[in-house]
Design a protein around this motif. Structure first.
Motif, PDB file in Angstrom:
ATOM      1  N   VAL A  46     -51.017  50.540  12.769  1.00  0.00           N
ATOM      2  CA  VAL A  46     -50.268  50.761  13.955  1.00  0.00           C
ATOM      3  C   VAL A  46     -49.660  49.367  13.571  1.00  0.00           C
ATOM      4  O   VAL A  46     -49.304  48.271  13.988  1.00  0.00           O
ATOM      5  N   PRO A  47     -48.298  48.921  13.417  1.00  0.00           N
ATOM      6  CA  PRO A  47     -48.008  48.151  13.388  1.00  0.00           C
ATOM      7  C   PRO A  47     -47.709  47.336  15.380  1.00  0.00           C
ATOM      8  O   PRO A  47     -47.046  48.221  15.953  1.00  0.00           O
ATOM      9  N   PRO A  48     -47.733  46.109  14.636  1.00  0.00           N
ATOM     10  CA  PRO A  48     -47.600  45.472  15.894  1.00  0.00           C
ATOM     11  C   PRO A  48     -45.977  45.247  17.034  1.00  0.00           C
ATOM     12  O   PRO A  48     -45.370  45.953  16.290  1.00  0.00           O
ATOM     13  N   ARG A  49     -46.021  46.148  17.939  1.00  0.00           N
ATOM     14  CA  ARG A  49     -45.279  46.028  19.046  1.00  0.00           C
ATOM     15  C   ARG A  49     -44.493  44.590  18.630  1.00  0.00           C
ATOM     16  O   ARG A  49     -44.476  43.308  18.750  1.00  0.00           O
ATOM     17  N   PRO A  50     -43.030  45.149  19.232  1.00  0.00           N
ATOM     18  CA  PRO A  50     -41.765  43.636  18.573  1.00  0.00           C
ATOM     19  C   PRO A  50     -42.169  42.677  19.623  1.00  0.00           C
ATOM     20  O   PRO A  50     -42.239  43.284  21.060  1.00  0.00           O
ATOM     21  N   CYS A  51     -42.486  41.723  19.705  1.00  0.00           N
ATOM     22  CA  CYS A  51     -42.656  40.895  20.978  1.00  0.00           C
ATOM     23  C   CYS A  51     -41.194  39.732  20.474  1.00  0.00           C
ATOM     24  O   CYS A  51     -41.567  38.885  20.488  1.00  0.00           O
ATOM     25  N   ARG A  52     -40.828  39.890  22.087  1.00  0.00           N
ATOM     26  CA  ARG A  52     -39.759  38.823  22.450  1.00  0.00           C
ATOM     27  C   ARG A  52     -40.381  37.229  23.156  1.00  0.00           C
ATOM     28  O   ARG A  52     -41.139  37.652  23.605  1.00  0.00           O
ATOM     29  N   LEU A  53     -39.697  36.426  22.301  1.00  0.00           N
ATOM     30  CA  LEU A  53     -39.992  34.691  23.834  1.00  0.00           C
ATOM     31  C   LEU A  53     -38.708  34.965  23.811  1.00  0.00           C
ATOM     32  O   LEU A  53     -37.650  34.813  23.871  1.00  0.00           O
ATOM     33  N   ALA A  54     -39.067  34.329  25.296  1.00  0.00           N
ATOM     34  CA  ALA A  54     -37.733  34.355  26.662  1.00  0.00           C
ATOM     35  C   ALA A  54     -38.717  32.307  27.084  1.00  0.00           C
ATOM     36  O   ALA A  54     -39.556  32.412  27.903  1.00  0.00           O
ATOM     37  N   PRO A  55     -38.077  31.859  26.686  1.00  0.00           N
ATOM     38  CA  PRO A  55     -38.680  29.905  27.059  1.00  0.00           C
ATOM     39  C   PRO A  55     -38.077  29.988  28.209  1.00  0.00           C
ATOM     40  O   PRO A  55     -36.765  30.330  28.957  1.00  0.00           O
ATOM     41  N   SER A  56     -38.988  29.321  29.042  1.00  0.00           N
ATOM     42  CA  SER A  56     -38.491  29.467  30.490  1.00  0.00           C
ATOM     43  C   SER A  56     -38.803  27.509  30.611  1.00  0.00           C
ATOM     44  O   SER A  56     -39.029  26.675  30.162  1.00  0.00           O
ATOM     45  N   ILE A  57     -36.857  27.537  31.191  1.00  0.00           N
ATOM     46  CA  ILE A  57     -36.488  25.836  31.798  1.00  0.00           C
ATOM     47  C   ILE A  57     -36.836  25.487  32.478  1.00  0.00           C
ATOM     48  O   ILE A  57     -36.425  24.313  32.347  1.00  0.00           O
ATOM     49  N   LEU A  58     -37.901  26.606  33.601  1.00  0.00           N
ATOM     50  CA  LEU A  58     -38.295  25.500  34.617  1.00  0.00           C
ATOM     51  C   LEU A  58     -39.013  23.918  33.635  1.00  0.00           C
ATOM     52  O   LEU A  58     -39.370  23.158  34.793  1.00  0.00           O
TER      53      LEU A  58
ATOM     54  N   ASP B  91     -40.674  25.158  46.201  1.00  0.00           N
ATOM     55  CA  ASP B  91     -40.282  24.934  45.295  1.00  0.00           C
ATOM     56  C   ASP B  91     -38.626  25.109  45.645  1.00  0.00           C
ATOM     57  O   ASP B  91     -38.263  26.835  46.080  1.00  0.00           O
ATOM     58  N   LEU B  92     -37.659  24.228  45.120  1.00  0.00           N
ATOM     59  CA  LEU B  92     -36.184  24.873  45.073  1.00  0.00           C
ATOM     60  C   LEU B  92     -35.890  24.401  43.552  1.00  0.00           C
ATOM     61  O   LEU B  92     -36.363  23.524  42.822  1.00  0.00           O
ATOM     62  N   THR B  93     -35.121  25.355  42.805  1.00  0.00           N
ATOM     63  CA  THR B  93     -34.198  25.268  41.697  1.00  0.00           C
ATOM     64  C   THR B  93     -33.191  25.033  40.882  1.00  0.00           C
ATOM     65  O   THR B  93     -32.059  24.693  41.522  1.00  0.00           O
ATOM     66  N   PHE B  94     -32.544  26.658  40.766  1.00  0.00           N
ATOM     67  CA  PHE B  94     -31.333  26.510  40.359  1.00  0.00           C
ATOM     68  C   PHE B  94     -30.763  27.997  41.471  1.00  0.00           C
ATOM     69  O   PHE B  94     -31.627  28.561  42.017  1.00  0.00           O
ATOM     70  N   GLY B  95     -29.272  27.478  41.355  1.00  0.00           N
ATOM     71  CA  GLY B  95     -28.119  28.857  42.220  1.00  0.00           C
ATOM     72  C   GLY B  95     -28.081  29.896  41.294  1.00  0.00           C
ATOM     73  O   GLY B  95     -27.542  29.184  39.965  1.00  0.00           O
ATOM     74  N   PRO B  96     -26.527  29.916  41.785  1.00  0.00           N
ATOM     75  CA  PRO B  96     -25.569  30.953  40.496  1.00  0.00           C
ATOM     76  C   PRO B  96     -24.619  29.888  39.748  1.00  0.00           C
ATOM     77  O   PRO B  96     -24.470  30.087  38.747  1.00  0.00           O
ATOM     78  N   LYS B  97     -24.455  28.702  39.986  1.00  0.00           N
ATOM     79  CA  LYS B  97     -23.664  27.828  39.688  1.00  0.00           C
ATOM     80  C   LYS B  97     -24.271  27.148  38.415  1.00  0.00           C
ATOM     81  O   LYS B  97     -23.517  27.237  37.188  1.00  0.00           O
ATOM     82  N   THR B  98     -25.502  26.674  38.345  1.00  0.00           N
ATOM     83  CA  THR B  98     -26.174  26.930  37.054  1.00  0.00           C
ATOM     84  C   THR B  98     -26.237  28.008  36.000  1.00  0.00           C
ATOM     85  O   THR B  98     -26.601  27.562  35.260  1.00  0.00           O
TER      86      THR B  98
END
Ligand code: DX5
Ligand code: ZN
Length: 227
Positions: free
Chosen positions: A6-18, A52-59
């Motif tokens: 069975v071919p492996p399920r494709p898997c995306r990478l999503a780097p977290s800018i945190l 914690d506090l990080t980003f808002g809509p402007k970012t």
């Protein structure tokens, strides 16, 4: 069938800018994009739902102009229903809410979709999956948190693999094609296990942005383990 693989399920990478340098976010997303990342994961924290506090809509709007990659916005905020328009206007591609954060999860997911944004739903690692499963049919992304939300660089909670597998089974039984994302403690040593348990998107923050070999090498290491 014997002899077939069975071919492996494709898997995306999503780097977290945190885990990136917040004074150099455009460089951080640019480096991830050049290294072949699929999405950018943006952890929004309000100092209430998590400390914690990080980003808002402007970012988020500025990031939207800085990258061609989809913005996967993880809302760790109270009453996300009050913020949908702001993040939709900013250019979020996915908006993921916590089941613990609003009394009206179904209505909030519907409101996200009505704004033309892909709705995502998630839950803390201590919250029973029963709170999540009623909503997976309304979501384009189901996120299994593999650490307690609020902080980068924590250890992957081992029981998360069973939770990923249980959500995979629920999606498949209902023939749902939502993305199954995993967030927290993903490293080259466990990425493959998360994918094999059924994940289609892996978030990685410290493994990408705190690797002393740099972002490009870090993403290559994760890709190699998934090959
Ligand atoms: C945690 C955040 C994660 C975090 C993951 O609250 O939701 O997205 O950035 O960081 P790592 O990959 O370092 O566990
Ligand atoms: Zn996240």
């Amino acid at each position: 069938m014997p002899g077939t693989t069975v071919p492996p399920r494709p898997c995306r990478l999503a780097p977290s800018i945190l885990s990136a340098d917040f004074a150099r976010l455009a460089d951080a997303v640019g480096a991830a994009e050049r290294a072949g990342a699929d999405w950018i994961h943006v952890d929004v924290m309000d100092g209430r739902f998590v400390p914690d506090l990080t980003f808002g809509p402007k970012t988020v709007g500025d990031l939207h102009r800085a990258t061609g990659l989809p913005l996967d916005v993880h809302l760790m905020i109270e009453r996300p229903d009050r913020w949908i328009d702001r993040y939709a206007d900013a250019g979020a591609d996915y908006l993921t809410i916590h089941v613990e954060s609003t009394p009206d999860v179904a209505g909030t997911l519907a409101a996200i979709r009505a704004r033309g944004v892909r709705p995502g739903v998630t839950l803390d690692p201590d919250t029973p999956l029963d709170r999540l499963l009623p909503h997976i049919g309304a979501a384009d992304l189901v996120l299994v948190m593999s650490v307690r939300p609020g902080l980068g660089g924590q250890e992957f909670i081992p029981g998360s693999l069973e939770r990923i597998a249980a959500v995979r089974q629920a999606l498949d039984e209902r023939r749902l094609s939502a993305e199954l994302e995993v967030d927290g403690g993903i490293k080259p040593g466990n990425a493959r296990a998360a994918r094999d348990a059924g994940a289609t998107v892996l978030v990685a923050g410290s493994a990408v942005y705190l690797d002393p070999d740099g972002v490009s090498a870090a993403i290559a290491k994760l890709r190699r383990t998934l090959a």
